[in-house]
Design a protein around this motif. Structure first.
Motif, PDB file in Angstrom:
ATOM      1  N   PRO A 175      39.674  40.196  38.153  1.00  0.00           N
ATOM      2  CA  PRO A 175      40.785  39.257  38.312  1.00  0.00           C
ATOM      3  C   PRO A 175      40.590  38.393  39.556  1.00  0.00           C
ATOM      4  CG  PRO A 175      41.601  41.463  37.811  1.00  0.00           C
ATOM      5  CD  PRO A 175      40.136  41.599  38.101  1.00  0.00           C
ATOM      6  N   LYS A 177      42.762  37.325  41.538  1.00  0.00           N
ATOM      7  CA  LYS A 177      43.605  37.802  42.638  1.00  0.00           C
ATOM      8  C   LYS A 177      42.864  38.811  43.507  1.00  0.00           C
ATOM      9  CE  LYS A 177      47.285  40.312  41.664  1.00  0.00           C
ATOM     10  NZ  LYS A 177      48.680  40.669  41.273  1.00  0.00           N
ATOM     11  N   ASN A 190      39.759  29.641  39.448  1.00  0.00           N
ATOM     12  CA  ASN A 190      38.517  30.057  38.790  1.00  0.00           C
ATOM     13  C   ASN A 190      37.531  28.897  38.752  1.00  0.00           C
ATOM     14  OD1 ASN A 190      40.405  28.927  36.669  1.00  0.00           O
ATOM     15  ND2 ASN A 190      38.527  29.077  35.467  1.00  0.00           N
ATOM     16  N   SER A 380      41.631  24.299  33.979  1.00  0.00           N
ATOM     17  CA  SER A 380      41.621  24.374  35.443  1.00  0.00           C
ATOM     18  C   SER A 380      40.894  23.158  35.998  1.00  0.00           C
ATOM     19  CB  SER A 380      40.918  25.648  35.921  1.00  0.00           C
ATOM     20  OG  SER A 380      41.612  26.807  35.517  1.00  0.00           O
ATOM     21  N   THR A 394      46.254  23.777  37.212  1.00  0.00           N
ATOM     22  CA  THR A 394      46.047  24.461  35.938  1.00  0.00           C
ATOM     23  C   THR A 394      47.042  23.933  34.915  1.00  0.00           C
ATOM     24  OG1 THR A 394      47.505  26.253  36.682  1.00  0.00           O
ATOM     25  CG2 THR A 394      45.135  26.602  36.903  1.00  0.00           C
ATOM     26  N   SER A 431      40.115  32.119  30.941  1.00  0.00           N
ATOM     27  CA  SER A 431      39.660  32.238  32.328  1.00  0.00           C
ATOM     28  C   SER A 431      40.532  31.456  33.303  1.00  0.00           C
ATOM     29  CB  SER A 431      38.214  31.741  32.451  1.00  0.00           C
ATOM     30  OG  SER A 431      37.338  32.530  31.680  1.00  0.00           O
ATOM     31  N   SER A 432      41.308  30.501  32.801  1.00  0.00           N
ATOM     32  CA  SER A 432      42.060  29.612  33.682  1.00  0.00           C
ATOM     33  C   SER A 432      43.027  30.414  34.549  1.00  0.00           C
ATOM     34  CB  SER A 432      42.821  28.584  32.844  1.00  0.00           C
ATOM     35  OG  SER A 432      43.409  27.612  33.669  1.00  0.00           O
ATOM     36  N   SER A 433      42.821  30.362  35.869  1.00  0.00           N
ATOM     37  CA  SER A 433      43.589  31.194  36.801  1.00  0.00           C
ATOM     38  C   SER A 433      43.854  30.423  38.085  1.00  0.00           C
ATOM     39  CB  SER A 433      42.830  32.482  37.150  1.00  0.00           C
ATOM     40  OG  SER A 433      42.457  33.201  35.999  1.00  0.00           O
ATOM     41  N   GLU A 444      50.016  35.325  41.141  1.00  0.00           N
ATOM     42  CA  GLU A 444      49.232  34.650  40.109  1.00  0.00           C
ATOM     43  C   GLU A 444      50.098  33.546  39.516  1.00  0.00           C
ATOM     44  OE1 GLU A 444      46.181  37.869  38.298  1.00  0.00           O
ATOM     45  OE2 GLU A 444      48.294  38.208  37.830  1.00  0.00           O
ATOM     46  N   SER A 447      47.956  33.290  35.341  1.00  0.00           N
ATOM     47  CA  SER A 447      47.153  34.505  35.234  1.00  0.00           C
ATOM     48  C   SER A 447      46.252  34.424  34.017  1.00  0.00           C
ATOM     49  CB  SER A 447      48.067  35.729  35.135  1.00  0.00           C
ATOM     50  OG  SER A 447      47.307  36.897  34.948  1.00  0.00           O
ATOM     51  N   GLY A 448      44.959  34.193  34.244  1.00  0.00           N
ATOM     52  CA  GLY A 448      43.996  34.229  33.165  1.00  0.00           C
ATOM     53  C   GLY A 448      43.413  35.624  33.040  1.00  0.00           C
TER      54      GLY A 448
END
Length: 462
Positions: A175, A177, A190, A380, A394, A431-433, A444, A447-448
């Motif tokens: 993650p 985070k 990310n 992202s 995002t 994956s977008s985070s 987050e 949160s991806g």
């Protein structure tokens, strides 16, 4: 600042009322300001009229009745209402839609309505003297879209950007985070795509001068030099082994070796090298800048404490003559960008360069009709403006937000209050985070899933 009182079975909330301190109105925008947060509600009225009622509020400026010409706003009326309310009534041309922006900081709150062809609502919150968090709700033509972004004012005066990989090394995911917390970052987004079968990053990745992954075609990259300056470019990396005045060509990094190749495996690499072959490999093991072992064997023994240079077939001749104790260094050059670039992340495509739209999917080996390029997905983006600001953005994909494609991202960037100078897209979808540190807590914002590479905003004093 509120107090709760219980009298019998009834609960009362005592809160200090706010003051509406000023009104500004032009032909395109109306802004009201308060000395603290103030709740409000839109009151349904006649077509062409927008009526906002602000609650538990006093009018600390003169009532106004303004006629406006030259734009979609026709008139503005501000007056004290009943039961501690203030009423704002705006008359507009019937085809005008409001963009609503709210800003909150200690001792200050404002609501702005800007009238444009596109419905857009923005909420803004000050996280620190340099970072503000924003949320936009809009419609890009396919349905409702929610956008979350961080704006970092004069970011290079207070922060540096640095890429990071999971603690497990190249070929693992975690993650975002966790990466941010491990490095004490104040924000993170990310970066690279990654191979879901191996978890290896896809595209150019350089961390502190060490190449961990080579470029994928000429996909866009973000370079960071020794002074923290950013370069938006499409480079090709060339790897070589420096042995005195000699430069020995290295074919690639951190992937399974093929016939007649010389591959370098960094200490962080956890993936497959080569287990066996019909002919022995020549392996040179390096710690620091010294050769600690030279081997000729039918398989490669992993060693996470050393850099391995592995040659197969005819490429073995490149390592002949290297002996234990020699000084060697793995080095690289980029065919674009500054010589001082020491960190690079890559994904793409480039969206904006020097203020101009530059999206060209085919030149970066994206298929325009693929879901990756044209599908509505979570996205992202990293962007910079002309005033030293940084945007980490995002686009949300969920039940209430349809997501965006690459073309939509340009519309999003052009709708921001900041004038964007350069922008690059990173890996999207699951994956977008986006992560933010507020006080001692990491949040987050989007949160991806787990990711292979993060780009971290770290204070310069760390």
């Amino acid at each position: 600042g509120a107090r709760v009182h219980t009298i019998g079975k009834e609960i009362y909330v005592e809160a200090k009322s706010s003051n509406l301190t000023s009104l500004e109105a032009t032909a395109e925008q109306v802004t009201v300001r308060f000395d603290t947060f103030t709740p409000y509600k839109a009151i349904e009225g006649e077509p062409g009229t927008i009526h906002l009622s602000f609650y538990h509020c006093s009018l600390a400026t003169a009532p106004r009745r303004l006629a406006v010409i030259g734009g979609p706003i026709l008139s503005v009326k501000l007056l004290a209402g009943s039961q501690s309310t203030v009423e704002l009534v705006i008359e507009v041309s019937s085809d005008s839609l409001p963009q609503t922006k709210r800003f909150e900081a200690p001792g200050f709150y404002s609501v702005s309505l800007t009238f444009d062809h596109q419905l857009l609502t923005e909420t803004q919150e000050e996280i620190s003297p340099y970072i503000t968090s924003h949320e936009i709700e809009t419609d890009l033509g396919e349905g409702p879209v929610r956008i979350k972004y961080l704006y970092v004012k004069e970011w290079r005066d207070h922060y540096r950007l640095t890429p990071a990989i999971p603690e497990g090394g190249v070929g693992t995911i975690s993650p975002l985070k966790e990466m941010a917390r491990a490095h004490g970052a104040h924000a993170a987004i990310n970066a690279n795509f990654f191979d879901t079968a191996t978890n290896n990053p896809v595209g150019l990745l350089i961390v502190d001068g060490v190449v961990l992954s080579s470029n994928y075609e000429r996909r866009a990259a973000l370079g960071i030099d020794l002074s923290g300056r950013l370069t938006f470019f499409n480079p090709i990396v060339n790897l070589y082994l420096r042995r005195g005045a000699e430069k020995i060509t290295i074919d690639d990094v951190n992937r399974p070796i093929k016939s007649d190749e010389l591959i370098v495996y960094t200490k962080d690499y956890t993936g497959l090298t080569a287990r066996s072959a019909s002919q022995p490999f020549r392996v040179v093991k390096v710690r620091g800048d010294r050769v600690v072992a030279v081997q000729y064997c039918p398989y490669v023994v992993e060693d996470r404490s050393a850099t391995l240079l592995v040659a197969s077939g005819t490429a073995r001749a490149r390592l002949i003559g290297i002996t234990v104790g020699e000084e060697v260094n793995v080095e690289f050059t980029l065919d674009q960008g500054d010589l001082l670039v020491t960190n690079v992340v890559s994904a793409g495509p480039l969206l904006i360069l020097n203020g101009s739209d530059i999206l060209d999917l085919r030149s970066e080996s994206f298929q325009p009709d693929s879901y990756l390029a044209s599908g509505l997905a979570a996205r992202s983006v990293l962007a910079t403006d002309y005033y030293g600001g940084l945007v980490l953005l995002t686009v949300v994909k969920d039940e209430g937000s349809v997501g965006a494609n690459f073309d939509n991202l340009l519309s999003v960037l052009h709708s921001l209050p900041q004038k964007v100078k350069d922008a690059i897209a990173f890996d999207g979808g699951h994956s977008s985070s986006l992560v933010l540190k507020d006080g001692g807590t990491y949040w987050e914002i989007l949160s991806g899933g787990r990711v292979a590479v993060g780009l971290l905003l770290v204070p310069t004093d760390r």
